[in-house]
Design a protein around this motif. Sequence first.
Motif, PDB file in Angstrom:
ATOM      1  N   HIS A  95       0.794  -1.125  -0.113  1.00 39.89           N
ATOM      2  CA  HIS A  95      -0.116  -0.001  -0.168  1.00 39.89           C
ATOM      3  C   HIS A  95       0.763   1.090   0.028  1.00 39.89           C
ATOM      4  O   HIS A  95       0.370   2.488   0.048  1.00 39.89           O
ATOM      5  N   GLY A  96       2.085   1.155   0.309  1.00 40.61           N
ATOM      6  CA  GLY A  96       3.041   2.300   0.104  1.00 40.61           C
ATOM      7  C   GLY A  96       4.038   2.332   1.416  1.00 40.61           C
ATOM      8  O   GLY A  96       4.597   1.179   1.506  1.00 40.61           O
ATOM      9  N   LEU A  97       3.689   3.344   2.256  1.00 39.88           N
ATOM     10  CA  LEU A  97       4.526   3.502   3.784  1.00 39.88           C
ATOM     11  C   LEU A  97       3.680   3.736   4.664  1.00 39.88           C
ATOM     12  O   LEU A  97       2.879   4.732   4.377  1.00 39.88           O
ATOM     13  N   SER A  98       3.626   2.887   5.697  1.00 37.84           N
ATOM     14  CA  SER A  98       2.770   3.085   6.707  1.00 37.84           C
ATOM     15  C   SER A  98       3.249   2.632   8.169  1.00 37.84           C
ATOM     16  O   SER A  98       4.352   1.855   8.081  1.00 37.84           O
ATOM     17  N   PRO A  99       2.811   2.906   9.213  1.00 37.17           N
ATOM     18  CA  PRO A  99       3.274   2.535  10.352  1.00 37.17           C
ATOM     19  C   PRO A  99       3.221   1.234  10.710  1.00 37.17           C
ATOM     20  O   PRO A  99       2.120   0.720  10.157  1.00 37.17           O
ATOM     21  N   GLY A 149       4.317  -7.776  -0.084  1.00 37.26           N
ATOM     22  CA  GLY A 149       3.670  -8.914  -0.646  1.00 37.26           C
ATOM     23  C   GLY A 149       4.412  -9.581  -1.934  1.00 37.26           C
ATOM     24  O   GLY A 149       4.361 -10.937  -2.072  1.00 37.26           O
ATOM     25  N   GLY A 150       5.021  -8.531  -2.652  1.00 31.54           N
ATOM     26  CA  GLY A 150       5.703  -9.312  -3.919  1.00 31.54           C
ATOM     27  C   GLY A 150       7.157  -8.378  -4.271  1.00 31.54           C
ATOM     28  O   GLY A 150       7.299  -7.572  -3.709  1.00 31.54           O
ATOM     29  N   PRO A 151       7.707  -9.080  -4.937  1.00 29.98           N
ATOM     30  CA  PRO A 151       9.126  -8.240  -5.289  1.00 29.98           C
ATOM     31  C   PRO A 151       8.883  -7.067  -6.174  1.00 29.98           C
ATOM     32  O   PRO A 151       8.076  -6.902  -6.902  1.00 29.98           O
ATOM     33  N   THR A 182      16.243  -5.814  -6.638  1.00 35.96           N
ATOM     34  CA  THR A 182      14.978  -6.098  -6.160  1.00 35.96           C
ATOM     35  C   THR A 182      14.616  -6.131  -4.837  1.00 35.96           C
ATOM     36  O   THR A 182      15.660  -6.981  -4.047  1.00 35.96           O
ATOM     37  N   VAL A 183      13.868  -5.491  -4.366  1.00 39.30           N
ATOM     38  CA  VAL A 183      13.467  -5.551  -2.981  1.00 39.30           C
ATOM     39  C   VAL A 183      12.185  -6.732  -2.680  1.00 39.30           C
ATOM     40  O   VAL A 183      11.396  -6.657  -3.460  1.00 39.30           O
ATOM     41  N   LEU A 184      12.700  -7.400  -1.782  1.00 38.47           N
ATOM     42  CA  LEU A 184      12.207  -8.820  -1.814  1.00 38.47           C
ATOM     43  C   LEU A 184      10.856  -9.017  -0.772  1.00 38.47           C
ATOM     44  O   LEU A 184      10.797  -8.016  -0.003  1.00 38.47           O
ATOM     45  N   PRO A 185      10.050  -9.862  -0.949  1.00 39.97           N
ATOM     46  CA  PRO A 185       9.040 -10.000  -0.020  1.00 39.97           C
ATOM     47  C   PRO A 185       9.494 -10.337   1.302  1.00 39.97           C
ATOM     48  O   PRO A 185       9.912 -11.299   1.501  1.00 39.97           O
ATOM     49  N   ALA A 186       9.394  -9.172   2.279  1.00 39.69           N
ATOM     50  CA  ALA A 186       9.487  -9.300   3.634  1.00 39.69           C
ATOM     51  C   ALA A 186       9.236  -8.299   4.255  1.00 39.69           C
ATOM     52  O   ALA A 186       8.717  -7.545   3.595  1.00 39.69           O
ATOM     53  N   VAL A 187       9.546  -8.209   5.677  1.00 42.53           N
ATOM     54  CA  VAL A 187       9.284  -7.030   6.437  1.00 42.53           C
ATOM     55  C   VAL A 187      10.199  -5.983   5.946  1.00 42.53           C
ATOM     56  O   VAL A 187      11.642  -6.300   6.368  1.00 42.53           O
ATOM     57  N   GLN A 188       9.776  -4.932   5.344  1.00 42.88           N
ATOM     58  CA  GLN A 188      10.897  -3.711   4.935  1.00 42.88           C
ATOM     59  C   GLN A 188      10.664  -2.393   5.438  1.00 42.88           C
ATOM     60  O   GLN A 188       9.717  -1.963   5.521  1.00 42.88           O
ATOM     61  N   ARG A 189      11.710  -2.080   6.721  1.00 42.83           N
ATOM     62  CA  ARG A 189      11.334  -1.293   7.509  1.00 42.83           C
ATOM     63  C   ARG A 189      12.191   0.027   7.236  1.00 42.83           C
ATOM     64  O   ARG A 189      13.195   0.193   6.896  1.00 42.83           O
ATOM     65  N   VAL A 190      11.644   1.225   7.502  1.00 44.47           N
ATOM     66  CA  VAL A 190      12.319   2.284   7.811  1.00 44.47           C
ATOM     67  C   VAL A 190      11.853   3.010   9.303  1.00 44.47           C
ATOM     68  O   VAL A 190      10.768   3.072   9.531  1.00 44.47           O
ATOM     69  N   GLN A 191      12.971   3.445   9.862  1.00 38.67           N
ATOM     70  CA  GLN A 191      12.858   3.907  11.158  1.00 38.67           C
ATOM     71  C   GLN A 191      12.758   5.497  11.318  1.00 38.67           C
ATOM     72  O   GLN A 191      13.938   6.036  10.930  1.00 38.67           O
TER      73      GLN A 191
END
Length: 669
Positions: A353-357, A363-365, A516-525
């Motif tokens: 969905h984009g960037l969210s808390p 879900g996909g690469p 390629t950003v892989l399906p996983a929890v991708q975090r920005v703090q």
Amino acid sequence: MEIVTEFAYKVLEIEHCLIPLSDGTQLAARIWLPDTASVQAFPAILEYLPYRKRDGTALRDALTHPWMAGQGYVCVRVDMRGNGESQGLMADEYLLQEQDDALEVIDWLCQQPWCDGNLGMMGISWGGFNSLQVAARQPEALKAIITLCSTDDRYADDIHYKGGNLLLENFGWAATMLNFSAAAPDPLLVGDAWKSLWQQRLDAMPLLAETWLQHQTRDAYWRHGSVCEDYSAIKAAVYAVGGWGDAYKNAVPRLMQHLPGPKKAMIGPWIHKYPHFAVPNPAIGFLQEARRWWDHWLKGIDNRVMDDAACTFYLQDVLAPKGSYAERPGIWVQTSGWPDPQVQWTDYSLNDHGLSPGQQALGGPRSICSPLTTGLHQGEYCAIWFGPDGPTDQRRDDAQSLCFDSPPLAEPLALLGDVRLHLRLASDTPCGQLVARLNAVAPDGQVTQITYGVLNLALREDFSRLTPPVPGEPMDVQLNLDHVGVRVPAGHRLRLALSTASFPLLWPSRELTTLTVLPAVQRVQLPIFSGAAVPCPFEAPQAASPVALEVLRAAAPKRTLSEDVGSGEVCVTIEDDLGAVRFTEHGLAVDQRCTEQYRTLPWDPLSTQADIHWQYRVERAPWSVAVDSRLQVRADAQWFYIEAQQQALENGVQVHHRTWSKRVARVAL
């Protein structure tokens, strides 16, 4: 800025003084001192630079040092060996010789009858670097320093490399020093010896572009002079000062976190300038703040300066994007140190969905291979010359990036600190660059850059050790973006933009890379600040009387972008026209200008070229000298190729000509 002409002490000036060193070399100094220094000793404050006291820093020196001398200090501005009117030769920046010379200068100052044995060092950029480095040598007399726009890590946070990537500004600065260090001494100060001193410098001129390019990882060359190697070596009190518009802001919180001794910090909205005359506004009464610091540490006055908040930061409001600002609205905030409980790093996730808390998985690469011309609106690495050097509207770069947008902010968001990005990704080559920008998207669509970070994926684990990506294999990457202090208005969206290039900030990798950003929890703090604003804790800016000048040609910095529609080649031209002036007091006329050109094709990483041309002319009729220097760089997959030329003229007649042709292996780039 208020110009002050009446001080507690009348100020005397020694325009030119020679300081002897143990090897017979003499360093040139300019000294401002209270008029009672013949009968009373005072603390001394040293600024130690290669930039020529006669003309290079004369404008800012006049604003700064007489003001402080009027408060009861001896202010000493020394040209390093091989520069200005000093003897000797300079082979490189931050060498052990530079520190050793400074220690001898400090000893000499302590032996003078007008010095009471208590010393401080102050400097911006180079002078800020060596203030830290000399403090780490622990001379007994050095009680405190003020370091501005400097770094504790010469590899991670200087003008050569960033995130393990080669900065094109590495060559811009090498060309600058090739020209600056070739300037002639003034015969009015050194007499007939000027020509032999000048000729020695020209004959021994180092090609620093080659030296710096030979060290592509964080090796012993860069560890030397990086005080982060041992923060505990610094015993003197440290006041660290930076600006959000400057490249060297990251060192300030690191110094506050790691220095064990007395310390304070401030970061304002400024570019690479002293805060009493910096832009954007608000400028501050930096000299008054410095006096409080020196009064406490050098005179022992109990003025409670150390009872103030340890850190003062300016949170600047997000504005419509612009290459430079005259003013940045915002608020002042304070913390008890760094890190501080008022800052909490809060997880946001890059998801479908984009960037969210929170920590929602992608879900996909998602893949990105940016054209090499991505980054044209990034701006300069370091804004120095008062030009349009900042980032402009990011929409065109975002169009060539992988973007994750948040919903519109329901409330304003205050950020203070470094943004920390944690990604799981894969590369299709054993090299590659990751570029991350955090932007603010206004309701009208304009996009303002908040902060950015870059990473050479071959050095992702350790800047001192190559670990090339294995094509196709997942890798976990952490990238800390530059520290920032900002307030994002409600209604704006946050955007995390990922790309594989940033030109002309970075020299491209040797191969085009798809990440390629892989399906996983991708975090920005995000470092969310919850504290309250405080009234501005500083007085209004003051300075001493400016130097008397006749402006012969006004400074005219300019930055332009052009594109060859047929080939797709893009050229960035930066015109650093510093203008031409004549000093009324001694008649010296100085003319300096530079043209930088950086070219690349959008899909050919071996097409990148740099071409920097500096011209320097100084005259006092009937005498004149000029230096013309040029540096050109290109690369193939295995080598960098450096070509340089330098010509020197006396009264229009060539007296020196030299060329260099070098190649340096691509090891980590």
